[in-house]
Design a protein around this motif. Structure first.
Motif, PDB file in Angstrom:
ATOM      1  N   HIS A   9     -18.616  39.051  22.851  1.00  0.00           N
ATOM      2  CA  HIS A   9     -18.559  37.832  22.800  1.00  0.00           C
ATOM      3  C   HIS A   9     -19.032  37.016  24.132  1.00  0.00           C
ATOM      4  N   PHE A  10     -18.917  37.795  25.234  1.00  0.00           N
ATOM      5  CA  PHE A  10     -19.324  37.148  26.609  1.00  0.00           C
ATOM      6  C   PHE A  10     -20.786  37.146  26.780  1.00  0.00           C
ATOM      7  N   LEU A  11     -21.436  38.445  26.566  1.00  0.00           N
ATOM      8  CA  LEU A  11     -22.839  38.698  26.312  1.00  0.00           C
ATOM      9  C   LEU A  11     -23.586  37.703  25.541  1.00  0.00           C
ATOM     10  N   SER A  12     -22.923  37.296  24.564  1.00  0.00           N
ATOM     11  CA  SER A  12     -23.831  36.584  23.728  1.00  0.00           C
ATOM     12  C   SER A  12     -23.772  35.023  23.918  1.00  0.00           C
ATOM     13  N   ARG A  13     -23.001  34.648  24.818  1.00  0.00           N
ATOM     14  CA  ARG A  13     -22.823  33.416  25.187  1.00  0.00           C
ATOM     15  C   ARG A  13     -23.255  33.228  26.719  1.00  0.00           C
ATOM     16  N   ALA A  14     -23.898  34.270  27.295  1.00  0.00           N
ATOM     17  CA  ALA A  14     -24.381  34.138  28.626  1.00  0.00           C
ATOM     18  C   ALA A  14     -25.778  34.503  28.631  1.00  0.00           C
ATOM     19  N   ASN A  15     -26.481  33.197  28.380  1.00  0.00           N
ATOM     20  CA  ASN A  15     -28.054  33.437  28.350  1.00  0.00           C
ATOM     21  C   ASN A  15     -28.862  33.547  29.601  1.00  0.00           C
ATOM     22  N   TRP A  16     -28.220  33.691  30.592  1.00  0.00           N
ATOM     23  CA  TRP A  16     -28.507  33.923  32.105  1.00  0.00           C
ATOM     24  C   TRP A  16     -28.504  35.412  32.222  1.00  0.00           C
ATOM     25  N   VAL A  17     -27.963  36.125  31.361  1.00  0.00           N
ATOM     26  CA  VAL A  17     -27.893  37.638  31.447  1.00  0.00           C
ATOM     27  C   VAL A  17     -28.853  38.590  30.801  1.00  0.00           C
ATOM     28  N   ASP A  18     -29.645  39.356  31.400  1.00  0.00           N
ATOM     29  CA  ASP A  18     -30.380  40.407  30.807  1.00  0.00           C
ATOM     30  C   ASP A  18     -29.733  41.561  30.330  1.00  0.00           C
ATOM     31  N   ARG A  19     -29.533  41.598  28.938  1.00  0.00           N
ATOM     32  CA  ARG A  19     -28.658  42.800  28.450  1.00  0.00           C
ATOM     33  C   ARG A  19     -29.342  44.095  28.937  1.00  0.00           C
ATOM     34  N   ALA A  20     -30.669  44.270  29.117  1.00  0.00           N
ATOM     35  CA  ALA A  20     -31.231  45.593  29.512  1.00  0.00           C
ATOM     36  C   ALA A  20     -30.973  45.793  31.001  1.00  0.00           C
TER      37      ALA A  20
END
Length: 264
Positions: A9-20
């Motif tokens: 939920h949080f990662l999908s709404r945080a476009n400033w975060v690089d999931r890798a």
């Protein structure tokens, strides 16, 4: 609800975060475990882990590392670290870290919550390029007047005094505010700030603070835990408001240090 779904939920709404590259992940435990309660706390200390076990809360949502290093690496030769991991495993705890997302979550995240707790206002006048460092324009006050107000708000979180450098009679009104490692005083001066409020983990005396003093830029310094506690309150509230069936309990961490004076 599962820890994995909560994190997504949080990662999908945080476009400033690089999931890798992000440190926001399930640090320990089963990401697919069904949970009905979670403990929100700034850092999963042994005190927090024991509290979760006593309260029979299976999920801990934290902001800072579990394993005493930023990326939560787990070297096998570090015996105390392995013992902490065994405690987590033996008690079937799940730990989710929400750091990179919540640090820049608009209006509710760490710097916004800190500013509101200090009474600096709602929206910042400026936000630095990294998104972490904010400037707030307030009514003019002397440095010591501002420091006393900050100390009063910090006392509510367990830190009854703050560190101050600079002329206490100097008038300030453009305040640089940061938490964690986002406390570069040079950035605040570039943003037009005439005073900076920083934390101890994000500022170094012999470098940034001494430079600021030599250049006549006042600094107010607080403990890292103090500065980010208001953001843990808003995180617990956000979870309770947005995830029906998942109850978040906030465990305060507050200032890491007690202040002890001489006898008498």
């Amino acid at each position: 609800m599962t820890p994995g779904k909560l994190l997504d939920h949080f990662l999908s709404r945080a476009n400033w975060v690089d999931r890798a590259k992000t440190v926001d992940r399930v640090i320990a435990g089963d990401p697919d475990r069904a949970v009905e309660s979670c403990l929100v706390t700034w850092m999963p200390s042994m005190r927090a882990l024991r509290h979760a076990v006593e309260r029979r809360i299976p999920l801990i949502v934290c902001h800072e590392p579990t394993l005493w290093n930023h990326r939560d690496n787990r070297p096998a030769e570090d015996r105390p670290l392995q013992e902490k991991l065994r405690f987590i495993t033996d008690h079937d705890l799940v730990i989710v870290r929400n750091h990179d997302c919540w640090d820049r979550w608009p209006e509710l995240g760490i710097p916004w919550a800190w500013a509101r707790h200090l009474g600096l206002g709602g929206a910042p006048a400026r936000i630095g390029a990294d998104g972490y460092q904010h400037r707030y324009d307030v009514d003019p006050a002397t440095l010591d007047e501002l420091a006393r107000r900050v100390a009063g708000r910090c006392a509510e979180l367990g830190e009854p005094a703050v560190q101050v450098t600079g002329d206490g009679r100097r008038t300030v009104s453009h305040i640089g505010l940061g938490t964690g490692c986002g406390c570069d005083i040079g950035v605040y001066t570039e943003m037009g700030c005439d005073c900076s409020i920083v934390c101890d983990d994000g500022s170094c005396y012999w470098a940034g603070i001494q430079r600021a003093e030599d250049l006549g830029h006042p600094v107010i310094r607080v403990n890292h835990g103090t500065s980010e506690e208001p953001g843990m309150v808003t995180l617990a509230r956000y979870i309770n408001d947005n995830f029906p069936g998942l109850h978040a309990e906030h465990l305060p961490h507050g200032s890491t240090f007690r202040l002890v004076g001489p006898p008498g």
